[in-house]
Scaffold this motif. Sequence first.
Motif, mmCIF file in Angstrom:
data_model
loop_
_atom_site.group_PDB
_atom_site.id
_atom_site.type_symbol
_atom_site.label_atom_id
_atom_site.label_comp_id
_atom_site.label_asym_id
_atom_site.label_seq_id
_atom_site.Cartn_x
_atom_site.Cartn_y
_atom_site.Cartn_z
ATOM 1 N N LEU A 119 -13.519 -2.189 -7.387
ATOM 2 C CA LEU A 119 -12.865 -3.340 -8.008
ATOM 3 C C LEU A 119 -13.660 -4.627 -7.840
ATOM 4 N N GLN A 123 -10.623 -8.141 -10.773
ATOM 5 C CA GLN A 123 -9.684 -7.014 -10.834
ATOM 6 C C GLN A 123 -8.710 -7.069 -9.662
ATOM 7 N N GLN A 124 -9.229 -7.365 -8.479
ATOM 8 C CA GLN A 124 -8.368 -7.450 -7.287
ATOM 9 C C GLN A 124 -7.312 -8.536 -7.455
ATOM 10 N N TRP A 127 -4.566 -7.182 -9.691
ATOM 11 C CA TRP A 127 -4.083 -5.836 -9.369
ATOM 12 C C TRP A 127 -2.566 -5.706 -9.268
ATOM 13 N N LYS A 131 -0.256 -3.700 -11.878
ATOM 14 C CA LYS A 131 0.359 -2.467 -11.378
ATOM 15 C C LYS A 131 1.858 -2.465 -11.661
ATOM 16 N N THR A 155 -3.875 1.303 -13.734
ATOM 17 C CA THR A 155 -4.035 -0.089 -13.290
ATOM 18 C C THR A 155 -5.519 -0.445 -13.238
ATOM 19 N N THR A 159 -7.015 -3.421 -15.594
ATOM 20 C CA THR A 159 -7.648 -4.594 -14.973
ATOM 21 C C THR A 159 -9.113 -4.691 -15.388
#
Length: 166
Positions: A119, A123-124, A127, A131, A155, A159
């Motif tokens: 990630l 993206q983190q 997240w 999700k 997810t 992302t």
Amino acid sequence: MTLPTLLDIEASGFGRGSYPIEVGLARPDGSICAFLVQPLEEWTHWDPKAELLHGISRDRLVREGFPVRQVARWLNDELGEIGIAYSDSWGYDNTWLSLLFHHAGMLPSFRLEALRKLLSEDQQALWSTIKEAMILERGIHRHRAGDDARLLQLTFQRTRELTRAN
């Protein structure tokens, strides 16, 4: 780019004495599979709170679960060629996977890595929100290993798409 293979494990609880009760995979093509694990005689830890989450009773595991060795063999067959699977709870899942293979008297033909290694920071950052949106959008049943693995994969995909669009 193909999707990463995601692995998820449901367990009898957390901490000392806990053991894997279900192992699930989301394959690169998006298909999922999961196996209940028959508890060994010495696996006695059982957390009723964990059962409330995953909804799997110990009696059901005894009746419907597959022997530890069979589950380990299945994982090696599934993942040996790919060589790697990813988990969002690496610390727990790797411990339970090691326990499974130890009691099967086998070595894994793949390695488990932390999903966060794949990630980006962007993206983190997205997240958790994505999700939750995927759970609602897809009507995903949480805390079952196959569905949770697929949720992580979806997810990851969403992302990645969103961060590449910016």
